[in-house]
Scaffold this active site. Structure first.
Site, PDB file in Angstrom:
ATOM      1  N   LEU A 105       0.806  -1.221   0.000  1.00  0.00           N
ATOM      2  CA  LEU A 105       0.000   0.000   0.000  1.00  0.00           C
ATOM      3  C   LEU A 105       0.840   1.273   0.000  1.00  0.00           C
ATOM      4  O   LEU A 105       0.336   2.368   0.252  1.00  0.00           O
ATOM      5  CB  LEU A 105      -0.963  -0.008   1.192  1.00  0.00           C
ATOM      6  N   CYS A 106       2.106   1.136  -0.306  1.00  0.00           N
ATOM      7  CA  CYS A 106       3.035   2.262  -0.309  1.00  0.00           C
ATOM      8  C   CYS A 106       2.971   2.991  -1.656  1.00  0.00           C
ATOM      9  O   CYS A 106       2.974   2.363  -2.709  1.00  0.00           O
ATOM     10  CB  CYS A 106       4.443   1.713  -0.062  1.00  0.00           C
ATOM     11  N   HIS A 107       2.909   4.319  -1.611  1.00  0.00           N
ATOM     12  CA  HIS A 107       2.869   5.109  -2.841  1.00  0.00           C
ATOM     13  C   HIS A 107       4.242   5.110  -3.521  1.00  0.00           C
ATOM     14  O   HIS A 107       5.261   5.228  -2.839  1.00  0.00           O
ATOM     15  CB  HIS A 107       2.504   6.568  -2.534  1.00  0.00           C
TER      16      HIS A 107
ATOM     17  N   MET B 221       9.123   4.774   4.708  1.00  0.00           N
ATOM     18  CA  MET B 221       9.208   3.396   4.217  1.00  0.00           C
ATOM     19  C   MET B 221      10.406   3.221   3.284  1.00  0.00           C
ATOM     20  O   MET B 221      11.042   2.163   3.276  1.00  0.00           O
ATOM     21  CB  MET B 221       7.909   2.991   3.516  1.00  0.00           C
ATOM     22  N   GLU B 222      10.730   4.249   2.519  1.00  0.00           N
ATOM     23  CA  GLU B 222      11.885   4.160   1.621  1.00  0.00           C
ATOM     24  C   GLU B 222      13.181   4.063   2.414  1.00  0.00           C
ATOM     25  O   GLU B 222      14.080   3.287   2.078  1.00  0.00           O
ATOM     26  CB  GLU B 222      11.902   5.358   0.670  1.00  0.00           C
TER      27      GLU B 222
ATOM     28  N   ASP C 149      23.941 -11.577   2.486  1.00  0.00           N
ATOM     29  CA  ASP C 149      24.064 -12.396   1.283  1.00  0.00           C
ATOM     30  C   ASP C 149      25.516 -12.529   0.839  1.00  0.00           C
ATOM     31  O   ASP C 149      25.971 -13.613   0.480  1.00  0.00           O
ATOM     32  CB  ASP C 149      23.222 -11.799   0.153  1.00  0.00           C
TER      33      ASP C 149
END
Length: 179
Positions: A94-96, A132-133, A147
């Site tokens: 739901l992130c723009h 969020m970014e 990794d």
């Protein structure tokens, strides 16, 4: 009698974003939705996030010396963090999608604790924040270290990924109490 002119805007609809809950990604009926940011003002928005990855002393030495088998671990992790920030809306449902204006990823090495800290600052000019970014960038950067070094150390621990600060928008400036 003249016909009524065609209205320039549709009649008002119930506010689908209205909710008694502080969780903005649910409407009044409790259904998940993407928050409508159309009426928000475009402002400069900045967010800083941080996280750590702990590892064995030998693994830390490989990263610190730049002699890891796969190459420059921190250089690759920096690029991964930046790329992760740009892909946030593809990963978080739901992130723009945002046009980022700047993403900076900075590493700090703590030889005493055999820990690498990644702090990311993300910026945009837009209608919604970049928290969020910044958080996604930290997560992806630390996962990239894992990794690249997992052949040497599968026991690495990613921890304390969190928002440190955000600025811009209606809610203004927020700073973590214990950053």
């Amino acid at each position: 009698m003249k016909p009524s002119p065609i209205p320039s805007a549709p009649p008002p609809q119930p506010d689908r974003n209205a909710s008694a809950s502080p969780l903005t990604h649910f409407d009044a009926a409790g259904q998940a939705h993407m928050v409508d940011v159309g009426a928000k003002s475009e402002t400069t928005r900045v967010a800083r996030a941080r996280g750590h990855i702990r590892m064995a002393a030998a693994t830390f030495a490989l990263i610190e010396s730049g002699s890891a088998k796969k190459g420059d671990v921190l250089g690759i992790a920096r690029i991964a963090a930046i790329q992760g920030s740009k892909r946030t809306s593809e990963l978080i449902p739901l992130c723009h999608p945002l046009a980022l204006t700047r993403v900076a990823a900075e590493f700090t090495l703590d030889a005493e604790r055999h820990r690498v800290t990644l702090e990311v600052t993300a910026e945009t000019v837009g209608r919604t924040g970049v928290e969020m970014e910044a958080l996604t960038a930290v997560s992806v950067g630390l996962l990239t270290i894992y990794d690249m070094c997992k052949a040497a150390d599968r026991g690495m621990v990613i921890e304390d990924v969190r928002l440190l600060e955000k600025a811009g928008g209606k809610s203004g400036h927020w700073l973590a109490d214990d950053k």
